[in-house]
Enzyme design. Structure first.
Site, PDB file in Angstrom:
ATOM      1  N   ARG A 131       3.028   7.507  11.241  1.00  0.00           N
ATOM      2  CA  ARG A 131       2.375   7.009  12.587  1.00  0.00           C
ATOM      3  C   ARG A 131       2.380   8.211  13.451  1.00  0.00           C
ATOM      4  NH1 ARG A 131       1.339   3.443  10.006  1.00  0.00           N
ATOM      5  NH2 ARG A 131       1.775   1.187  10.350  1.00  0.00           N
TER       6      ARG A 131
ATOM      7  N   GLN B 145      -4.735   3.849  18.430  1.00  0.00           N
ATOM      8  CA  GLN B 145      -6.100   3.855  17.299  1.00  0.00           C
ATOM      9  C   GLN B 145      -6.670   2.293  17.889  1.00  0.00           C
ATOM     10  OE1 GLN B 145      -3.567   5.379  13.446  1.00  0.00           O
ATOM     11  NE2 GLN B 145      -4.414   3.358  13.304  1.00  0.00           N
TER      12      GLN B 145
ATOM     13  N   ASN C 289       1.002  -1.223   0.284  1.00  0.00           N
ATOM     14  CA  ASN C 289      -0.061   0.054  -0.098  1.00  0.00           C
ATOM     15  C   ASN C 289       0.893   1.232   0.062  1.00  0.00           C
ATOM     16  OD1 ASN C 289       0.813   0.029   2.462  1.00  0.00           O
ATOM     17  ND2 ASN C 289      -1.186  -0.305   3.478  1.00  0.00           N
TER      18      ASN C 289
ATOM     19  N   HIS D 226      -7.638   6.055   9.887  1.00  0.00           N
ATOM     20  CA  HIS D 226      -6.339   5.414   9.264  1.00  0.00           C
ATOM     21  C   HIS D 226      -6.898   4.754   7.994  1.00  0.00           C
ATOM     22  CE1 HIS D 226      -2.428   3.139  10.095  1.00  0.00           C
ATOM     23  NE2 HIS D 226      -2.499   3.384   8.808  1.00  0.00           N
TER      24      HIS D 226
HETATM   25  P1  NAD Z   1      10.330   1.889   3.489  1.00  0.00           P
HETATM   26  O1  NAD Z   1      10.944   0.824   4.286  1.00  0.00           O
HETATM   27  O2  NAD Z   1      10.288   1.647   2.108  1.00  0.00           O
HETATM   28  O3  NAD Z   1      10.905   3.349   3.850  1.00  0.00           O
HETATM   29  C1  NAD Z   1      11.188   3.655   5.134  1.00  0.00           C
HETATM   30  C2  NAD Z   1      12.341   4.721   5.060  1.00  0.00           C
HETATM   31  O4  NAD Z   1      12.423   5.297   6.288  1.00  0.00           O
HETATM   32  C3  NAD Z   1      13.740   4.062   4.583  1.00  0.00           C
HETATM   33  O5  NAD Z   1      14.295   4.897   3.643  1.00  0.00           O
HETATM   34  C4  NAD Z   1      14.499   4.367   6.119  1.00  0.00           C
HETATM   35  O6  NAD Z   1      15.789   4.661   5.553  1.00  0.00           O
HETATM   36  C5  NAD Z   1      13.942   5.691   6.365  1.00  0.00           C
HETATM   37  N1  NAD Z   1      14.053   5.821   7.737  1.00  0.00           N
HETATM   38  C6  NAD Z   1      14.027   5.140   8.854  1.00  0.00           C
HETATM   39  N2  NAD Z   1      14.362   5.508   9.937  1.00  0.00           N
HETATM   40  C7  NAD Z   1      14.586   6.883   9.751  1.00  0.00           C
HETATM   41  C8  NAD Z   1      14.967   8.124  10.174  1.00  0.00           C
HETATM   42  N3  NAD Z   1      15.105   7.829  11.550  1.00  0.00           N
HETATM   43  N4  NAD Z   1      15.129   9.167   9.746  1.00  0.00           N
HETATM   44  C9  NAD Z   1      14.954   9.397   8.418  1.00  0.00           C
HETATM   45  N5  NAD Z   1      14.668   8.291   7.975  1.00  0.00           N
HETATM   46  C10 NAD Z   1      14.401   7.186   8.476  1.00  0.00           C
HETATM   47  O7  NAD Z   1       8.728   1.854   3.961  1.00  0.00           O
HETATM   48  P2  NAD Z   1       7.489   2.721   3.359  1.00  0.00           P
HETATM   49  O8  NAD Z   1       6.536   1.726   2.554  1.00  0.00           O
HETATM   50  O9  NAD Z   1       7.849   3.830   2.621  1.00  0.00           O
HETATM   51  O10 NAD Z   1       6.678   2.974   4.946  1.00  0.00           O
HETATM   52  C11 NAD Z   1       7.076   3.978   5.506  1.00  0.00           C
HETATM   53  C12 NAD Z   1       6.210   4.000   6.931  1.00  0.00           C
HETATM   54  O11 NAD Z   1       4.965   4.607   6.426  1.00  0.00           O
HETATM   55  C13 NAD Z   1       5.773   2.673   7.431  1.00  0.00           C
HETATM   56  O12 NAD Z   1       6.820   1.913   8.309  1.00  0.00           O
HETATM   57  C14 NAD Z   1       4.406   2.912   7.943  1.00  0.00           C
HETATM   58  O13 NAD Z   1       4.932   3.451   9.414  1.00  0.00           O
HETATM   59  C15 NAD Z   1       3.943   3.892   7.426  1.00  0.00           C
HETATM   60  N6  NAD Z   1       2.772   3.316   6.554  1.00  0.00           N
HETATM   61  C16 NAD Z   1       1.654   4.036   6.701  1.00  0.00           C
HETATM   62  C17 NAD Z   1       0.349   3.606   5.909  1.00  0.00           C
HETATM   63  C18 NAD Z   1      -0.909   4.238   6.124  1.00  0.00           C
HETATM   64  O14 NAD Z   1      -1.726   3.487   5.742  1.00  0.00           O
HETATM   65  N7  NAD Z   1      -0.968   5.346   6.655  1.00  0.00           N
HETATM   66  C19 NAD Z   1       0.734   2.463   5.137  1.00  0.00           C
HETATM   67  C20 NAD Z   1       1.867   1.982   4.902  1.00  0.00           C
HETATM   68  C21 NAD Z   1       2.796   2.461   5.525  1.00  0.00           C
END
Ligand code: NAD
Length: 399
Positions: A284, A313, A146, A332
């Site tokens: 989050r 949540q 997603n 969400h």
């Molecule tokens: P991903 O693993 O592709 O990307 C995460 C990125 O965060 C990576 O590039 C990593 O290097 C970076 N990162 C980690 N810690 C960091 C920090 N301290 N400072 C800066 N960058 C940092 O994941 P994604 O698919 O892009 O998803 C990211 C997040 O989005 C998920 O973990 C989840 O919490 C959230 N998400 C929300 C929904 C929603 O429905 N709202 C859906 C999917 C994901």
């Protein structure tokens, strides 16, 4: 095996008899070349509600045919809830970030058979990852299922905040027509500086989707993107969050929640932002300090805040973000469009098929394996726990 699946409630009026679209567009691959989930079978119609209790992620037939026991519930918070009771002899727990079953250390310790925690979606912070490592519970999620759905939601939220859509829509719903009231906070995004904290699958896609609006793009991430991507998007890398927030009109937050990012946007960080900036957080809720966000909207330090993630949540009915000024919050939802549900239901089935046949789950789907962060978990998370305070979710009263 016993599989406990915690999903959100059915629609109030029961499961839909029909849906607006009869077919979903066909998507074969994600932008990095990774294939979509490839389970051996599928027992649901794509584009239907799968993420709620009666949808059962389309898993019942498959699990029962293979001799497993499936228990599905939405009753997940508070003393004596069904999920806690069923957890005690469960081998696998499946939960969703939208309706997270907060799998704390205490709960894990009440479940001696528990071997796997699967996230039907992305973001496994509702599982105490440190406790999972300590108890040798493997954690998987459906990476990419997603990410692009969320990036679409981010674009929608950036544009609607900056243009002040919510206020204009409310005026129409109230029967009004005062144009001056409707536009006194409305701007174009064109020419603005837009920055993402984290440019992983979601952050990078959001930047790509914003590029055609004629904006200046910025990012901060622990992992720097290839030079070719920075060039393609004319993208400025910042070596700290502080450096990025100082120059951006809109900041979108796209890192996972883990000890390094919890409370990252507190009063101090917000005070370093450009005055009147906007925040869009679909990562989050706990990454932003809820009181500090509400206070900054009131004082004008922030012009708007939108997102779909809260803590806990469901958000208690009196959560301060429900009533703060200039917000564009949704429950969400960004990662659980009907399109995304099909992908994460397929992905959960693929993970289960691997577990049952003792095949290795894709490394992209792996957060914790054999007591360590691994795969995507190793790349995107740090050790530690971010589930503290989740008991508060029991205060939510259904309306
Ligand atoms: P991903 O693993 O592709 O990307 C995460 C990125 O965060 C990576 O590039 C990593 O290097 C970076 N990162 C980690 N810690 C960091 C920090 N301290 N400072 C800066 N960058 C940092 O994941 P994604 O698919 O892009 O998803 C990211 C997040 O989005 C998920 O973990 C989840 O919490 C959230 N998400 C929300 C929904 C929603 O429905 N709202 C859906 C999917 C994901």
């Amino acid at each position: 095996m016993k599989i406990l699946c915690v999903l959100y409630d059915n629609p109030k009026k029961g499961m839909p008899k029909k849906y607006p679209l009869s077919k979903l567009p066909v998507i074969k691959k994600y932008p990095d070349g990774q294939t979509l989930p490839t389970p051996k079978g599928r027992d649901f119609k794509p584009g239907t509600l799968l993420g709620c209790v009666s949808g059962e992620l389309g898993l019942r037939k498959f699990l029962q045919k293979n001799g497993h026991k499936l228990v599905v519930t939405s009753d997940k918070d508070g003393k004596g809830c069904r999920a806690d009771k069923e957890l005690k002899d469960a081998d696998i727990v499946i939960s969703q970030p939208f309706w997270p079953y907060y799998l704390t250390r205490e709960k894990m310790e009440s479940a001696p058979n528990l071997k796997y925690a699967i996230t039907a979606g992305i973001g496994s912070d509702h599982v105490d990852l440190q406790a999972a490592m300590d108890h040798n519970i493997d954690v998987y999620e459906v990476t990419y299922c997603n990410s692009r759905s969320v990036a679409e939601h981010i674009v929608m939220m950036i544009i609607s905040l900056v243009r002040d859509y919510h206020n204009q829509h409310a005026i129409v719903n109230r029967g009004g027509w005062n144009i001056a009231d409707a536009v006194h906070r409305s701007y174009d995004v064109e020419g603005m500086h837009i920055g993402t904290v984290a440019a992983g699958r979601i952050g990078l896609d959001a930047l790509r989707k914003m590029k055609p609006f004629g904006v200046h793009l910025h990012y901060f991430d622990k992992h720097r993107l290839p030079k070719s991507v920075e060039k393609e998007l004319n993208l400025k890398f910042h070596s700290s969050v502080e450096s990025l927030v100082k120059v951006c009109d809109v900041v979108t937050i796209n890192c996972p929640l883990h000890p390094e990012t919890e409370n990252l946007f507190d009063k101090k960080m917000i005070s370093k932002m450009k005055k009147g900036a906007y925040i869009v957080n679909t990562a989050r809720g706990k990454i932003c300090n809820k009181q500090a966000i509400a206070a900054a909207l009131k004082s004008g330090q922030l012009s708007g805040y939108a997102g779909d993630v809260w803590f806990p949540q469901p958000a208690p009915n009196d959560h301060i973000w429900r009533k703060m000024p200039h917000h564009g919050m949704t429950p969400h939802t960004s990662g659980t469009s009907l399109s995304a549900q099909t992908r994460y239901a397929d992905g959960v089935r693929e993970i289960l098929e691997c577990i049952f046949s003792r095949k290795q789950v894709r490394k992209e789907y792996t957060i914790v394996r054999n007591g360590e962060l691994a795969g995507t978990g190793k790349h995107s998370y740090t050790k530690g726990n971010a589930t503290g305070g989740s008991k508060e979710a029991a205060r939510y009263k259904k309306r």
